[in-house]
Write a protein that holds these residues in place. Structure first.
Motif, PDB file in Angstrom:
ATOM      1  N   ASP A  16       0.845  -1.195   0.000  1.00  0.00           N
ATOM      2  CA  ASP A  16       0.000   0.000   0.000  1.00  0.00           C
ATOM      3  C   ASP A  16       0.880   1.245   0.000  1.00  0.00           C
ATOM      4  OD1 ASP A  16      -2.078  -1.762   0.288  1.00  0.00           O
ATOM      5  OD2 ASP A  16      -2.702  -1.080   2.278  1.00  0.00           O
ATOM      6  N   SER A  17       0.360   2.331  -0.526  1.00  0.00           N
ATOM      7  CA  SER A  17       1.027   3.637  -0.457  1.00  0.00           C
ATOM      8  C   SER A  17      -0.012   4.679  -0.059  1.00  0.00           C
ATOM      9  CB  SER A  17       1.648   4.025  -1.802  1.00  0.00           C
ATOM     10  OG  SER A  17       2.679   3.120  -2.163  1.00  0.00           O
ATOM     11  N   VAL A  18       0.384   5.616   0.812  1.00  0.00           N
ATOM     12  CA  VAL A  18      -0.535   6.667   1.259  1.00  0.00           C
ATOM     13  C   VAL A  18       0.159   8.021   1.199  1.00  0.00           C
ATOM     14  CG1 VAL A  18      -1.957   5.192   2.739  1.00  0.00           C
ATOM     15  CG2 VAL A  18       0.114   6.233   3.663  1.00  0.00           C
ATOM     16  N   PHE A  19      -0.649   9.070   1.036  1.00  0.00           N
ATOM     17  CA  PHE A  19      -0.119  10.426   0.959  1.00  0.00           C
ATOM     18  C   PHE A  19      -1.179  11.398   1.458  1.00  0.00           C
ATOM     19  CE2 PHE A  19       0.029  14.527  -1.165  1.00  0.00           C
ATOM     20  CZ  PHE A  19       1.353  14.909  -0.986  1.00  0.00           C
ATOM     21  N   VAL A  52       2.460  10.067  -9.009  1.00  0.00           N
ATOM     22  CA  VAL A  52       1.948  10.800 -10.169  1.00  0.00           C
ATOM     23  C   VAL A  52       0.777  11.704  -9.778  1.00  0.00           C
ATOM     24  CG1 VAL A  52       0.775  10.573 -12.404  1.00  0.00           C
ATOM     25  CG2 VAL A  52       2.754   9.133 -11.875  1.00  0.00           C
ATOM     26  N   VAL A  53      -0.161  11.158  -9.016  1.00  0.00           N
ATOM     27  CA  VAL A  53      -1.345  11.944  -8.652  1.00  0.00           C
ATOM     28  C   VAL A  53      -0.957  13.121  -7.754  1.00  0.00           C
ATOM     29  CG1 VAL A  53      -3.530  11.906  -7.390  1.00  0.00           C
ATOM     30  CG2 VAL A  53      -2.967  10.049  -8.966  1.00  0.00           C
ATOM     31  N   SER A  54      -0.136  12.875  -6.740  1.00  0.00           N
ATOM     32  CA  SER A  54       0.264  13.971  -5.848  1.00  0.00           C
ATOM     33  C   SER A  54       1.175  14.959  -6.568  1.00  0.00           C
ATOM     34  CB  SER A  54       0.948  13.432  -4.598  1.00  0.00           C
ATOM     35  OG  SER A  54       2.129  12.709  -4.919  1.00  0.00           O
ATOM     36  N   GLY A  55       2.111  14.438  -7.363  1.00  0.00           N
ATOM     37  CA  GLY A  55       3.035  15.317  -8.087  1.00  0.00           C
ATOM     38  C   GLY A  55       2.344  16.180  -9.115  1.00  0.00           C
ATOM     39  N   GLY A  56       1.291  15.662  -9.727  1.00  0.00           N
ATOM     40  CA  GLY A  56       0.562  16.441 -10.717  1.00  0.00           C
ATOM     41  C   GLY A  56      -0.409  17.440 -10.112  1.00  0.00           C
ATOM     42  N   LEU A  57      -0.994  17.089  -8.964  1.00  0.00           N
ATOM     43  CA  LEU A  57      -2.016  17.941  -8.373  1.00  0.00           C
ATOM     44  C   LEU A  57      -1.467  19.032  -7.459  1.00  0.00           C
ATOM     45  CD1 LEU A  57      -4.878  15.410  -7.558  1.00  0.00           C
ATOM     46  CD2 LEU A  57      -5.084  17.476  -8.928  1.00  0.00           C
ATOM     47  N   LEU A  82      -8.262  15.957 -10.894  1.00  0.00           N
ATOM     48  CA  LEU A  82      -8.089  14.646 -10.257  1.00  0.00           C
ATOM     49  C   LEU A  82      -8.266  13.528 -11.283  1.00  0.00           C
ATOM     50  CD1 LEU A  82      -7.715  13.001  -7.652  1.00  0.00           C
ATOM     51  CD2 LEU A  82     -10.184  13.230  -7.259  1.00  0.00           C
ATOM     52  N   GLN A  83      -9.276  13.658 -12.113  1.00  0.00           N
ATOM     53  CA  GLN A  83      -9.530  12.679 -13.168  1.00  0.00           C
ATOM     54  C   GLN A  83      -8.337  12.577 -14.117  1.00  0.00           C
ATOM     55  OE1 GLN A  83     -12.739  13.677 -16.018  1.00  0.00           O
ATOM     56  NE2 GLN A  83     -13.660  11.732 -15.417  1.00  0.00           N
ATOM     57  N   GLN A  84      -7.783  13.714 -14.492  1.00  0.00           N
ATOM     58  CA  GLN A  84      -6.635  13.736 -15.410  1.00  0.00           C
ATOM     59  C   GLN A  84      -5.404  13.073 -14.796  1.00  0.00           C
ATOM     60  OE1 GLN A  84      -6.165  17.901 -16.267  1.00  0.00           O
ATOM     61  NE2 GLN A  84      -8.129  18.046 -17.356  1.00  0.00           N
ATOM     62  N   GLN A  85      -5.148  13.339 -13.529  1.00  0.00           N
ATOM     63  CA  GLN A  85      -3.959  12.780 -12.894  1.00  0.00           C
ATOM     64  C   GLN A  85      -4.090  11.288 -12.623  1.00  0.00           C
ATOM     65  OE1 GLN A  85      -1.083  14.280 -12.768  1.00  0.00           O
ATOM     66  NE2 GLN A  85      -2.128  16.013 -13.748  1.00  0.00           N
ATOM     67  N   ALA A 119      -5.698   9.321 -14.643  1.00  0.00           N
ATOM     68  CA  ALA A 119      -5.445   8.780 -15.988  1.00  0.00           C
ATOM     69  C   ALA A 119      -3.946   8.765 -16.290  1.00  0.00           C
ATOM     70  CB  ALA A 119      -6.194   9.603 -17.034  1.00  0.00           C
ATOM     71  N   ALA A 120      -3.237   9.817 -15.868  1.00  0.00           N
ATOM     72  CA  ALA A 120      -1.786   9.871 -16.075  1.00  0.00           C
ATOM     73  C   ALA A 120      -1.088   8.776 -15.279  1.00  0.00           C
ATOM     74  CB  ALA A 120      -1.249  11.240 -15.665  1.00  0.00           C
ATOM     75  N   ALA A 121      -1.574   8.513 -14.053  1.00  0.00           N
ATOM     76  CA  ALA A 121      -1.000   7.441 -13.237  1.00  0.00           C
ATOM     77  C   ALA A 121      -1.220   6.088 -13.901  1.00  0.00           C
ATOM     78  CB  ALA A 121      -1.621   7.461 -11.844  1.00  0.00           C
ATOM     79  N   ASN A 122      -2.412   5.885 -14.457  1.00  0.00           N
ATOM     80  CA  ASN A 122      -2.691   4.630 -15.154  1.00  0.00           C
ATOM     81  C   ASN A 122      -1.722   4.431 -16.318  1.00  0.00           C
ATOM     82  OD1 ASN A 122      -4.705   2.298 -15.700  1.00  0.00           O
ATOM     83  ND2 ASN A 122      -4.512   3.324 -17.681  1.00  0.00           N
ATOM     84  N   LYS A 123      -1.493   5.491 -17.070  1.00  0.00           N
ATOM     85  CA  LYS A 123      -0.574   5.426 -18.213  1.00  0.00           C
ATOM     86  C   LYS A 123       0.837   5.057 -17.746  1.00  0.00           C
ATOM     87  CE  LYS A 123       0.879   8.227 -22.215  1.00  0.00           C
ATOM     88  NZ  LYS A 123       2.341   8.330 -21.991  1.00  0.00           N
TER      89      LYS A 123
END
Length: 277
Positions: A26-29, A59-64, A90-93, A95-99
């Motif tokens: 698991d990872s949390v932030f 990716v999500v935290s770094g992008g947001l 949030l939706q975009q990030q 998607a970026a994490a999935n990629k």
């Protein structure tokens, strides 16, 4: 220039490997000042699950974070989607994490087939935007009402939805950990996005299935009610109970309490301003 819509938050997070798994995938932030919390539960051979969840959170935290710290207004609603700008980001990030996870799985043999769930929330203005994929969950305690805000992407949930199993029968199913949607498994994986209005003293719980498989929701409700003012103690109690009940998986929790009151606007100018938000 728009004023950044910060929300006063009390936040506690805790992640534990459990009593059976050799390491924590698991990872949390959490960044209370920016109003962002993210939780991911990785899956895959060797340490690949840890890699997948790490990429997702990074990716999500770094992008947001740069966006959330920019001072822009994020509660404005996009006419085409009906979502706030925070939700769209949030939706975009996600998607970026999935990629990023999908491409890593394709190019690194040791990471083939890896994936992760994700549940993330952005608290802004008087709203929270929640995005999730998989069976990691978000709950809300408001007054005496405790409810699950996310809907699992899992075989078990599909069986419940179709009437094949009752919620009581589902407790004893062998299919608890089979997700039907996860980050990184396919090139495009849509996230479910939902938004809710905040109220002072709301408590939001983001958690991996290592908690919900081990602790009944009614018990979680009782702990959050009893430890409402001490989220650090509540998080520790939840993780300790999951472990004492077997701790068969990694256990992660993030707790967020809304500290401020959102007063109803008074006066014609305030009401007009609220109407156009």
């Amino acid at each position: 220039m728009a004023v950044q819509e910060k929300v006063s938050l009390d936040v506690a997070l805790l992640s534990h490997s459990g009593m059976v798994r050799p390491h924590n995938e698991d990872s949390v932030f959490a960044d209370p000042d920016s109003g962002l919390v993210v939780l991911a539960d990785g899956m895959g051979g060797y340490n690949a699950g840890e890699v997948a969840s790490g990429i997702a959170v990074s990716v999500v935290s770094g992008g947001l974070l740069p966006e959330l710290r920019s001072g822009r207004e994020f509660s404005k609603v996009d006419v085409q989607t009906g979502l706030t700008h925070a939700a769209l980001l949030l939706q975009q990030q996600i998607a970026a994490a999935n990629k990023g996870i999908y491409e890593a799985a394709q190019t690194r043999p040791e990471c083939a087939g890896m994936g992760t769930t994700i549940v993330a929330a952005v608290f802004h203005g008087n709203r929270v935007s929640i995005g999730h994929i998989g069976d990691s969950r978000c709950y809300r305690l408001r007054g005496e009402k405790f409810e699950q805000l996310t809907h699992d992407h899992s075989l078990l949930q599909e069986q419940i939805d179709s009437g094949q199993l009752t919620p009581e029968q589902a407790k004893y199913s062998l299919n608890k950990n089979l997700v039907t949607r996860a980050l990184g498994i396919e090139a495009i994986v849509p996230a479910d996005i939902a938004e809710y209005r905040l109220e002072a003293d709301d408590v939001y719980l983001l958690c991996s299935d290592g908690l919900t498989d081990m602790v009944e929701s009614s018990v979680v409700h009782n702990i959050l009610t009893a430890q409402h003012a001490d989220l650090t103690k509540a998080a520790a109690e939840l993780v300790d109970l999951a472990n004492s009940n077997g701790g068969r998986d990694n256990i992660s929790v993030i707790l967020v309490r809304i500290l401020e009151d959102f007063a109803v606007p008074t006066g014609w100018f305030a009401r007009l301003k609220a109407w156009f938000r």
